[in-house]
Design a protein around this motif. Structure first.
Motif, PDB file in Angstrom:
ATOM      1  N   VAL A   1       0.911  -1.213  -0.052  1.00  0.00           N
ATOM      2  CA  VAL A   1      -0.007  -0.071  -0.080  1.00  0.00           C
ATOM      3  C   VAL A   1       0.827   1.356   0.114  1.00  0.00           C
ATOM      4  CG1 VAL A   1      -1.701   1.389   1.330  1.00  0.00           C
ATOM      5  CG2 VAL A   1      -2.142  -1.012   1.100  1.00  0.00           C
ATOM      6  N   ARG A   2       1.898   1.124   0.625  1.00  0.00           N
ATOM      7  CA  ARG A   2       2.889   2.306   0.950  1.00  0.00           C
ATOM      8  C   ARG A   2       3.510   2.693  -0.452  1.00  0.00           C
ATOM      9  NH1 ARG A   2       7.706   2.646   4.411  1.00  0.00           N
ATOM     10  NH2 ARG A   2       7.956   4.582   3.393  1.00  0.00           N
ATOM     11  N   ILE A   3       3.747   1.525  -1.258  1.00  0.00           N
ATOM     12  CA  ILE A   3       4.268   1.807  -2.792  1.00  0.00           C
ATOM     13  C   ILE A   3       3.208   2.248  -3.744  1.00  0.00           C
ATOM     14  CG2 ILE A   3       5.459   0.414  -4.595  1.00  0.00           C
ATOM     15  CD1 ILE A   3       6.552  -1.299  -2.156  1.00  0.00           C
ATOM     16  N   ASP A   4       2.061   1.283  -3.778  1.00  0.00           N
ATOM     17  CA  ASP A   4       1.071   1.518  -4.690  1.00  0.00           C
ATOM     18  C   ASP A   4      -0.050   2.634  -4.566  1.00  0.00           C
ATOM     19  OD1 ASP A   4       2.227  -0.416  -6.688  1.00  0.00           O
ATOM     20  OD2 ASP A   4       1.211  -2.053  -5.488  1.00  0.00           O
ATOM     21  N   GLY A   5      -0.151   2.710  -3.106  1.00  0.00           N
ATOM     22  CA  GLY A   5      -1.196   3.853  -2.799  1.00  0.00           C
ATOM     23  C   GLY A   5      -0.609   5.297  -2.677  1.00  0.00           C
ATOM     24  N   ASP A   6       0.893   5.017  -1.916  1.00  0.00           N
ATOM     25  CA  ASP A   6       1.452   6.062  -1.271  1.00  0.00           C
ATOM     26  C   ASP A   6       2.738   6.684  -2.387  1.00  0.00           C
ATOM     27  OD1 ASP A   6      -0.301   6.228   0.667  1.00  0.00           O
ATOM     28  OD2 ASP A   6       1.103   5.496   2.074  1.00  0.00           O
ATOM     29  N   GLY A   7       2.811   5.805  -3.172  1.00  0.00           N
ATOM     30  CA  GLY A   7       3.790   6.346  -4.358  1.00  0.00           C
ATOM     31  C   GLY A   7       5.230   6.499  -3.652  1.00  0.00           C
ATOM     32  N   ALA A   8       5.653   5.543  -2.729  1.00  0.00           N
ATOM     33  CA  ALA A   8       6.836   5.464  -2.171  1.00  0.00           C
ATOM     34  C   ALA A   8       7.852   4.506  -2.831  1.00  0.00           C
ATOM     35  CB  ALA A   8       6.901   4.822  -0.545  1.00  0.00           C
ATOM     36  N   ASP A   9       9.142   4.766  -2.592  1.00  0.00           N
ATOM     37  CA  ASP A   9      10.151   4.166  -3.478  1.00  0.00           C
ATOM     38  C   ASP A   9      10.362   2.745  -2.731  1.00  0.00           C
ATOM     39  OD1 ASP A   9      12.538   3.007  -4.200  1.00  0.00           O
ATOM     40  OD2 ASP A   9      13.271   4.732  -4.662  1.00  0.00           O
ATOM     41  N   PRO A  10      10.156   1.537  -3.715  1.00  0.00           N
ATOM     42  CA  PRO A  10      10.070   0.293  -3.032  1.00  0.00           C
ATOM     43  C   PRO A  10      11.362   0.006  -2.419  1.00  0.00           C
ATOM     44  CG  PRO A  10       9.469   0.163  -5.355  1.00  0.00           C
ATOM     45  CD  PRO A  10       9.751   1.750  -5.029  1.00  0.00           C
ATOM     46  N   ALA A  11      12.535   0.526  -2.934  1.00  0.00           N
ATOM     47  CA  ALA A  11      13.812   0.366  -2.004  1.00  0.00           C
ATOM     48  C   ALA A  11      13.839   1.143  -0.705  1.00  0.00           C
ATOM     49  CB  ALA A  11      15.036   1.117  -2.810  1.00  0.00           C
ATOM     50  N   VAL A  12      13.197   2.022  -0.645  1.00  0.00           N
ATOM     51  CA  VAL A  12      13.366   2.901   0.813  1.00  0.00           C
ATOM     52  C   VAL A  12      12.106   2.235   1.621  1.00  0.00           C
ATOM     53  CG1 VAL A  12      12.371   5.200   2.002  1.00  0.00           C
ATOM     54  CG2 VAL A  12      13.614   5.005  -0.135  1.00  0.00           C
ATOM     55  N   VAL A  13      11.130   1.668   1.142  1.00  0.00           N
ATOM     56  CA  VAL A  13      10.058   0.975   1.736  1.00  0.00           C
ATOM     57  C   VAL A  13      10.717  -0.161   2.504  1.00  0.00           C
ATOM     58  CG1 VAL A  13       7.816  -0.467   1.745  1.00  0.00           C
ATOM     59  CG2 VAL A  13       8.049   1.846   0.767  1.00  0.00           C
ATOM     60  N   ALA A  14      11.246  -1.124   1.516  1.00  0.00           N
ATOM     61  CA  ALA A  14      12.261  -2.352   1.975  1.00  0.00           C
ATOM     62  C   ALA A  14      13.283  -1.977   3.229  1.00  0.00           C
ATOM     63  CB  ALA A  14      12.919  -2.921   0.906  1.00  0.00           C
ATOM     64  N   ARG A  15      13.970  -0.951   3.143  1.00  0.00           N
ATOM     65  CA  ARG A  15      14.829  -0.332   4.181  1.00  0.00           C
ATOM     66  C   ARG A  15      14.268  -0.263   5.492  1.00  0.00           C
ATOM     67  NH1 ARG A  15      17.222   5.227   3.353  1.00  0.00           N
ATOM     68  NH2 ARG A  15      15.038   5.625   4.121  1.00  0.00           N
ATOM     69  N   ASP A  16      13.161   0.649   5.299  1.00  0.00           N
ATOM     70  CA  ASP A  16      12.450   1.154   6.551  1.00  0.00           C
ATOM     71  C   ASP A  16      11.924  -0.083   7.410  1.00  0.00           C
ATOM     72  OD1 ASP A  16      13.017   3.684   5.731  1.00  0.00           O
ATOM     73  OD2 ASP A  16      11.163   4.442   5.047  1.00  0.00           O
ATOM     74  N   TRP A  17      11.421  -0.950   6.528  1.00  0.00           N
ATOM     75  CA  TRP A  17      10.569  -2.103   7.191  1.00  0.00           C
ATOM     76  C   TRP A  17      11.949  -3.035   8.173  1.00  0.00           C
ATOM     77  CZ3 TRP A  17      11.520  -7.622   6.409  1.00  0.00           C
ATOM     78  CH2 TRP A  17      10.618  -8.310   7.244  1.00  0.00           C
ATOM     79  N   LEU A  18      13.115  -3.251   7.354  1.00  0.00           N
ATOM     80  CA  LEU A  18      14.150  -3.662   7.853  1.00  0.00           C
ATOM     81  C   LEU A  18      14.700  -3.254   9.156  1.00  0.00           C
ATOM     82  CD1 LEU A  18      15.892  -5.043   4.628  1.00  0.00           C
ATOM     83  CD2 LEU A  18      15.018  -6.557   6.397  1.00  0.00           C
ATOM     84  N   VAL A  19      14.794  -1.740   9.149  1.00  0.00           N
ATOM     85  CA  VAL A  19      15.174  -1.036  10.151  1.00  0.00           C
ATOM     86  C   VAL A  19      13.941  -1.096  11.148  1.00  0.00           C
ATOM     87  CG1 VAL A  19      15.568   1.410  11.098  1.00  0.00           C
ATOM     88  CG2 VAL A  19      16.232   0.787   8.737  1.00  0.00           C
ATOM     89  N   LYS A  20      12.676  -1.015  10.959  1.00  0.00           N
ATOM     90  CA  LYS A  20      11.935  -1.334  11.881  1.00  0.00           C
ATOM     91  C   LYS A  20      11.939  -2.523  12.733  1.00  0.00           C
ATOM     92  CE  LYS A  20       6.719  -1.609  12.613  1.00  0.00           C
ATOM     93  NZ  LYS A  20       5.411  -1.847  11.846  1.00  0.00           N
ATOM     94  N   GLU A  21      12.138  -3.561  11.948  1.00  0.00           N
ATOM     95  CA  GLU A  21      12.332  -4.915  12.674  1.00  0.00           C
ATOM     96  C   GLU A  21      13.583  -5.101  13.401  1.00  0.00           C
ATOM     97  OE1 GLU A  21       9.835  -7.285  13.066  1.00  0.00           O
ATOM     98  OE2 GLU A  21       8.492  -5.927  12.044  1.00  0.00           O
ATOM     99  N   GLY A  22      14.589  -4.223  13.127  1.00  0.00           N
ATOM    100  CA  GLY A  22      15.909  -4.199  13.899  1.00  0.00           C
ATOM    101  C   GLY A  22      16.980  -5.153  12.915  1.00  0.00           C
TER     102      GLY A  22
END
Length: 323
Positions: free
Chosen positions: A295-316
């Motif tokens: 949803v962040r990518i297709d709905g909000d237009g976020a960069d997939p690479a950034v979305v991937a990084r942010d999730w991995l950061v969130k999970e530690g």
């Protein structure tokens, strides 16, 4: 005619994969629970993916994780179609990518009967790929991105559609309602339209099939003018953002599609540490996570690479040095 069209499309894709350039991540990544791995330091690893949102996201998740481990990661995501991605792995144009158990079982192993249990399907695919093609599978994730047919919420409510059997019953009463938006690969796959027609006992005339790229199907279907039904992936965020009604596969024609990293056996034998880095990440992924990130990518237009990084950061798993 339909099968021939699909084969011609695959040939065209194989000729035009664009597998002649690779790129690096546009940002730095620091270690988290994924620590630098001496055996992977400076090792060139090319990561591929197919050309739809979830696959590109998964590709970047692997890239960020491996970068944190110290590998020299090359990005070759967005390869057009399953046959092209698989060929790229087999010939060494890429070193790994995420594949789905059902896709390998039906398309690459040429099996016609899916295995309904997730673990049994994975075990069968893992064994067959190792023996026949020299392809290794890391542990599969809870992500199970199955094919489905969907329609608009309004259309489903109007005709009281909940299952694919409901859809088939409607089309037998009024065939004119059976317009379908689909990608060319799905039309010709045994685990796609061909298998669904056989399982449910219906046939979609070629004139009623409108062919689109994967990404265009969702918006076209939501528009409600071009087609009444369309091919979707159950973990695609656009199902939520566009409020599409996914029809239950009540006769279970579509196989299990658990995602897992696939890698050439000889490459994994050289770098078995790949499993140590990627399998804990894979275990954290779920359908809910993929939907949220999509949803962040297709709905909000976020960069997939950034979305991937942010999730991995969130999970530690990793850290963001620029934060």
């Amino acid at each position: 005619m339909r099968r021939l069209a699909g084969l011609l499309a695959v040939c065209a894709l194989l000729a035009g994969c664009g597998l002649d350039a690779a790129y690096k991540l546009p940002f730095d990544v620091g270690p988290g629970s994924i620590r630098p791995v001496p055996a992977l330091h400076g090792v060139s690893i090319t990561v591929g993916s197919k050309n739809f949102t979830e696959q590109i996201l998964l590709g970047y998740i692997a890239e960020v994780a491996l970068t944190a481990a110290g590998a020299d990661v090359q990005d070759m995501t967005n390869i057009q179609g399953s046959p092209s991605a698989r060929q790229a792995l087999e010939v060494g144009d890429i070193d790994l990518y995420w594949e789905y158990t059902g896709t390998s079982w039906i398309n690459f192993q040429q099996q016609t009967v899916p295995i309904p249990d997730e673990r049994a399907q994975y075990d069968a695919v893992k064994k067959a790929d190792a023996e026949r093609f020299g392809i290794a599978w890391l542990d599969y994730s809870p992500v199970n991105d199955k094919y489905a047919l969907a329609t608009t919420r309004e259309f489903a409510d109007k005709y009281k559609l909940r299952t694919m059997s409901d859809m088939v019953a409607l089309l037998k009463k009024d065939p004119s309602l059976g317009t379908m938006c689909m990608e060319s690969e799905f039309i010709s796959r045994q685990d796609g339209l061909l298998g669904a027609e056989k399982t449910y006992g219906f046939n979609v005339p070629d004139r009623d099939i409108k062919t689109f790229g994967v990404g265009a199907i969702y918006a076209t279907l939501a528009g409600g003018r071009t087609c009444n039904f369309g091919e979707v992936f159950t973990t695609d965020g656009r199902v939520l953002t566009l409020d599409l009604a996914v029809l239950e596969d009540d006769k279970k024609t579509f196989p299990q599609y658990n995602a897992a990293v696939t890698v050439r056996t000889e490459f994994l034998d050289r770098y078995p540490q790949l499993a140590d880095v990627l399998e804990p990440v894979s275990a954290k992924l779920t359908n809910e996570v993929i939907l949220e990130l999509s949803v962040r990518i297709d709905g909000d237009g976020a960069d997939p690479a950034v979305v991937a990084r942010d999730w991995l950061v969130k999970e530690g798993f990793v850290t963001n040095p620029s934060a």
